[in-house]
Design a protein around this motif. Structure first.
Motif, PDB file in Angstrom:
ATOM      1  N   THR A 142       0.868  -1.164   0.000  1.00  0.00           N
ATOM      2  CA  THR A 142       0.000   0.000   0.000  1.00  0.00           C
ATOM      3  C   THR A 142       0.905   1.214   0.000  1.00  0.00           C
ATOM      4  OG1 THR A 142      -1.676  -1.196   1.236  1.00  0.00           O
ATOM      5  CG2 THR A 142      -1.838   1.209   1.240  1.00  0.00           C
ATOM      6  N   VAL A 143       0.699   2.097  -0.978  1.00  0.00           N
ATOM      7  CA  VAL A 143       1.486   3.326  -1.064  1.00  0.00           C
ATOM      8  C   VAL A 143       0.500   4.489  -1.102  1.00  0.00           C
ATOM      9  CG1 VAL A 143       3.190   4.647  -2.378  1.00  0.00           C
ATOM     10  CG2 VAL A 143       3.319   2.147  -2.334  1.00  0.00           C
ATOM     11  N   ASN A 144       0.611   5.354  -0.129  1.00  0.00           N
ATOM     12  CA  ASN A 144      -0.267   6.533  -0.042  1.00  0.00           C
ATOM     13  C   ASN A 144      -1.740   6.135  -0.104  1.00  0.00           C
ATOM     14  OD1 ASN A 144       2.102   8.025   0.045  1.00  0.00           O
ATOM     15  ND2 ASN A 144       2.101   8.353  -2.166  1.00  0.00           N
TER      16      ASN A 144
ATOM     17  N   GLY B  51       3.734  -6.312   1.456  1.00  0.00           N
ATOM     18  CA  GLY B  51       2.706  -6.246   2.489  1.00  0.00           C
ATOM     19  C   GLY B  51       2.753  -5.003   3.354  1.00  0.00           C
ATOM     20  N   ALA B  52       3.704  -4.123   3.119  1.00  0.00           N
ATOM     21  CA  ALA B  52       3.888  -2.943   3.968  1.00  0.00           C
ATOM     22  C   ALA B  52       2.995  -1.787   3.550  1.00  0.00           C
ATOM     23  CB  ALA B  52       5.354  -2.498   3.923  1.00  0.00           C
ATOM     24  N   ASP B  53       2.898  -0.827   4.456  1.00  0.00           N
ATOM     25  CA  ASP B  53       2.194   0.431   4.219  1.00  0.00           C
ATOM     26  C   ASP B  53       3.265   1.508   4.063  1.00  0.00           C
ATOM     27  OD1 ASP B  53       0.196   2.387   4.028  1.00  0.00           O
ATOM     28  OD2 ASP B  53       0.142   2.670   6.196  1.00  0.00           O
ATOM     29  N   VAL B  54       3.343   2.107   2.878  1.00  0.00           N
ATOM     30  CA  VAL B  54       4.375   3.099   2.568  1.00  0.00           C
ATOM     31  C   VAL B  54       3.699   4.459   2.392  1.00  0.00           C
ATOM     32  CG1 VAL B  54       6.204   3.762   0.944  1.00  0.00           C
ATOM     33  CG2 VAL B  54       5.773   1.335   1.428  1.00  0.00           C
ATOM     34  N   LEU B  55       4.295   5.467   3.010  1.00  0.00           N
ATOM     35  CA  LEU B  55       3.810   6.836   2.850  1.00  0.00           C
ATOM     36  C   LEU B  55       4.943   7.682   2.287  1.00  0.00           C
ATOM     37  CD1 LEU B  55       1.459   8.858   3.338  1.00  0.00           C
ATOM     38  CD2 LEU B  55       2.464   9.293   5.589  1.00  0.00           C
ATOM     39  N   THR B  56       4.658   8.356   1.172  1.00  0.00           N
ATOM     40  CA  THR B  56       5.635   9.247   0.541  1.00  0.00           C
ATOM     41  C   THR B  56       5.120  10.678   0.637  1.00  0.00           C
ATOM     42  OG1 THR B  56       4.692   9.269  -1.691  1.00  0.00           O
ATOM     43  CG2 THR B  56       6.152   7.417  -1.142  1.00  0.00           C
ATOM     44  N   ILE B  57       5.923  11.618   0.209  1.00  0.00           N
ATOM     45  CA  ILE B  57       5.550  13.025   0.247  1.00  0.00           C
ATOM     46  C   ILE B  57       4.256  13.279  -0.519  1.00  0.00           C
ATOM     47  CG2 ILE B  57       6.977  13.692  -1.743  1.00  0.00           C
ATOM     48  CD1 ILE B  57       6.678  15.753   1.491  1.00  0.00           C
ATOM     49  N   GLU B  58       4.024  12.526  -1.584  1.00  0.00           N
ATOM     50  CA  GLU B  58       2.803  12.720  -2.373  1.00  0.00           C
ATOM     51  C   GLU B  58       1.543  12.350  -1.599  1.00  0.00           C
ATOM     52  OE1 GLU B  58       5.997  11.783  -5.499  1.00  0.00           O
ATOM     53  OE2 GLU B  58       5.453  10.996  -3.533  1.00  0.00           O
ATOM     54  N   GLY B  59       1.676  11.541  -0.563  1.00  0.00           N
ATOM     55  CA  GLY B  59       0.517  11.081   0.193  1.00  0.00           C
ATOM     56  C   GLY B  59       0.148  11.945   1.382  1.00  0.00           C
ATOM     57  N   LEU B  60       0.867  13.032   1.601  1.00  0.00           N
ATOM     58  CA  LEU B  60       0.597  13.843   2.788  1.00  0.00           C
ATOM     59  C   LEU B  60      -0.595  14.772   2.658  1.00  0.00           C
ATOM     60  CD1 LEU B  60       4.060  14.877   4.247  1.00  0.00           C
ATOM     61  CD2 LEU B  60       2.567  12.989   4.868  1.00  0.00           C
ATOM     62  N   SER B  61      -0.695  15.476   1.563  1.00  0.00           N
ATOM     63  CA  SER B  61      -1.767  16.471   1.437  1.00  0.00           C
ATOM     64  C   SER B  61      -3.108  15.779   1.227  1.00  0.00           C
ATOM     65  CB  SER B  61      -1.479  17.443   0.301  1.00  0.00           C
ATOM     66  OG  SER B  61      -1.439  16.756  -0.925  1.00  0.00           O
TER      67      SER B  61
ATOM     68  N   GLY C  12      -6.137  16.598  -0.833  1.00  0.00           N
ATOM     69  CA  GLY C  12      -6.668  17.492  -1.856  1.00  0.00           C
ATOM     70  C   GLY C  12      -5.847  18.765  -1.918  1.00  0.00           C
ATOM     71  N   GLU C  13      -6.493  19.894  -1.746  1.00  0.00           N
ATOM     72  CA  GLU C  13      -5.814  21.192  -1.774  1.00  0.00           C
ATOM     73  C   GLU C  13      -5.204  21.561  -0.427  1.00  0.00           C
ATOM     74  OE1 GLU C  13      -5.352  23.236  -4.515  1.00  0.00           O
ATOM     75  OE2 GLU C  13      -6.109  21.478  -5.590  1.00  0.00           O
ATOM     76  N   GLU C  14      -5.552  20.820   0.624  1.00  0.00           N
ATOM     77  CA  GLU C  14      -5.068  21.124   1.974  1.00  0.00           C
ATOM     78  C   GLU C  14      -3.739  20.422   2.227  1.00  0.00           C
ATOM     79  OE1 GLU C  14      -6.317  20.324   6.612  1.00  0.00           O
ATOM     80  OE2 GLU C  14      -7.863  20.230   5.066  1.00  0.00           O
ATOM     81  N   ILE C  15      -2.699  21.228   2.466  1.00  0.00           N
ATOM     82  CA  ILE C  15      -1.392  20.626   2.731  1.00  0.00           C
ATOM     83  C   ILE C  15      -1.324  20.135   4.169  1.00  0.00           C
ATOM     84  CG2 ILE C  15      -0.231  21.965   0.939  1.00  0.00           C
ATOM     85  CD1 ILE C  15       0.943  23.741   3.121  1.00  0.00           C
ATOM     86  N   HIS C  16      -0.419  19.230   4.397  1.00  0.00           N
ATOM     87  CA  HIS C  16      -0.215  18.632   5.718  1.00  0.00           C
ATOM     88  C   HIS C  16       0.373  19.689   6.659  1.00  0.00           C
ATOM     89  CE1 HIS C  16       1.530  15.974   8.763  1.00  0.00           C
ATOM     90  NE2 HIS C  16       0.628  15.076   8.358  1.00  0.00           N
ATOM     91  N   PRO C  17       0.084  19.620   7.956  1.00  0.00           N
ATOM     92  CA  PRO C  17       0.641  20.587   8.910  1.00  0.00           C
ATOM     93  C   PRO C  17       2.171  20.656   8.896  1.00  0.00           C
ATOM     94  CG  PRO C  17      -1.119  19.340   9.948  1.00  0.00           C
ATOM     95  CD  PRO C  17      -0.889  18.736   8.588  1.00  0.00           C
ATOM     96  N   VAL C  18       2.841  19.552   8.648  1.00  0.00           N
ATOM     97  CA  VAL C  18       4.311  19.578   8.583  1.00  0.00           C
ATOM     98  C   VAL C  18       4.759  20.361   7.351  1.00  0.00           C
ATOM     99  CG1 VAL C  18       6.413  18.189   8.390  1.00  0.00           C
ATOM    100  CG2 VAL C  18       4.560  17.429   9.888  1.00  0.00           C
ATOM    101  N   GLN C  19       4.086  20.166   6.226  1.00  0.00           N
ATOM    102  CA  GLN C  19       4.419  20.935   5.033  1.00  0.00           C
ATOM    103  C   GLN C  19       4.194  22.422   5.275  1.00  0.00           C
ATOM    104  OE1 GLN C  19       1.709  18.549   2.597  1.00  0.00           O
ATOM    105  NE2 GLN C  19       3.425  18.053   1.241  1.00  0.00           N
ATOM    106  N   ALA C  20       3.103  22.765   5.926  1.00  0.00           N
ATOM    107  CA  ALA C  20       2.799  24.173   6.220  1.00  0.00           C
ATOM    108  C   ALA C  20       3.870  24.783   7.115  1.00  0.00           C
ATOM    109  CB  ALA C  20       1.423  24.294   6.868  1.00  0.00           C
TER     110      ALA C  20
ATOM    111  N   MET D  81       9.272  14.076   5.490  1.00  0.00           N
ATOM    112  CA  MET D  81       8.905  12.718   5.874  1.00  0.00           C
ATOM    113  C   MET D  81       9.631  12.304   7.156  1.00  0.00           C
ATOM    114  SD  MET D  81       6.612  12.135   3.745  1.00  0.00           S
ATOM    115  CE  MET D  81       6.203  10.508   4.354  1.00  0.00           C
ATOM    116  N   SER D  82      10.878  12.717   7.301  1.00  0.00           N
ATOM    117  CA  SER D  82      11.618  12.418   8.514  1.00  0.00           C
ATOM    118  C   SER D  82      11.004  13.137   9.712  1.00  0.00           C
ATOM    119  CB  SER D  82      13.094  12.804   8.345  1.00  0.00           C
ATOM    120  OG  SER D  82      13.853  12.283   9.407  1.00  0.00           O
ATOM    121  N   THR D  83      10.550  14.366   9.496  1.00  0.00           N
ATOM    122  CA  THR D  83       9.894  15.118  10.572  1.00  0.00           C
ATOM    123  C   THR D  83       8.638  14.394  11.030  1.00  0.00           C
ATOM    124  OG1 THR D  83      10.752  17.239   9.795  1.00  0.00           O
ATOM    125  CG2 THR D  83       8.765  17.306  11.162  1.00  0.00           C
ATOM    126  N   LEU D  84       7.824  13.944  10.094  1.00  0.00           N
ATOM    127  CA  LEU D  84       6.603  13.230  10.455  1.00  0.00           C
ATOM    128  C   LEU D  84       6.941  11.955  11.221  1.00  0.00           C
ATOM    129  CD1 LEU D  84       3.547  13.124  10.346  1.00  0.00           C
ATOM    130  CD2 LEU D  84       3.732  12.008   8.118  1.00  0.00           C
TER     131      LEU D  84
END
Length: 167
Positions: free
Chosen positions: A8-10, A71-81, A83-91, A110-113
Motif C-alpha cells: 500500500t502506497v499513499n 505487504g507494507a504500508d508506505v507513505l511518501t511526500i505525495e501522500g501527505l496532502s 486534496g488542496e489542503e497541505i499537511h501541517p508539517v508541510q505548512a 517525511m523524517s519530521t513526520l
C-alpha cells in the motif's frame, strides 16, 4: 525469475512484478509507480533525501529492497496532502523557510513526520537536531528546519486534539 510484491502506497494498493530482486524501494517508487517526490540523492543511505515512512517508521528507501516491503504500508511526500489542503508539517516548513533549493525537503518532511510519530525528542531543539541528523541539507537551512520541526510538533498536537483523539 520474477517476484510479485503487494504493498500500500499513499493509501492505494499496488501489485508490482519485480524482474530484479535487487530493485530498491526508491526505484520502485520513482520508476514503476511514478512517484518522483522521493529524491535520489546519494543512493547510499547517507543524505536522507529518499526518506519515506514504511509502517510509520522512517526508512531510507535507497537502502530498502522493494521485495522487503511486501505487504507494507508506505507513505511518501505525495501522500501527505488531502486534496488542496497541505499537511501541517508541510505548512510549517513553508512558514519557517525550512528549505532553500528544495531537493532535500521531501525527505526532511517525511523524517519530521516520522520523528513526531516516534515521540522521542519532545520539544528539545538539540534532540530534534540529533534525530534529524540523517537528513542533510546542502543549502544549510538547518535553523529553519529545526524551527519547522518544533512548529510541526505543536500543529500535530493541535490537529490530534481537534480530531478528538488523545493528545
Amino acid at each position: 525469475m520474477s517476484f510479485l510484491v503487494t504493498l500500500t502506497v499513499n493509501r492505494a494498493c499496488y501489485r508490482v512484478v519485480l524482474e530484479d530482486e535487487r530493485m530498491t524501494l526508491l526505484d520502485l517508487l520513482r520508476e514503476h509507480l511514478e512517484l518522483t517526490g522521493t529524491k535520489k540523492g546519494c543512493d547510499r543511505g547517507q543524505c536522507g533525501a529518499c526518506t519515506v515512512l514504511v509502517n510509520q517508521r522512517r526508512v531510507n528507501s535507497c537502502l530498502a529492497l522493494a521485495i522487503s516491503v511486501d505487504g507494507a504500508d508506505v507513505l511518501t511526500i505525495e501522500g501527505l496532502s488531502q486534496g488542496e489542503e497541505i499537511h501541517p508539517v508541510q505548512a510549517a516548513f513553508i512558514e519557517h523557510d525550512g528549505f532553500q533549493c528544495g531537493f532535500c525537503t521531501p525527505g526532511q518532511i517525511m523524517s519530521t513526520l516520522g520523528l513526531i510519530q516516534e515521540g522521542r525528542t519532545g520539544e528539545d531543539p538539540e534532540r530534534i537536531r540529533e534525530a534529524m541528523s540523517g537528513n542533510l541539507c546542502r543549502c544549510g537551512a538547518y535553523a529553519g528546519i529545526t524551527d519547522a520541526v518544533l512548529d510541526s510538533l505543536g500543529r500535530m498536537r493541535e490537529k490530534t486534539t481537534q480530531n478528538g483523539e488523545a493528545a
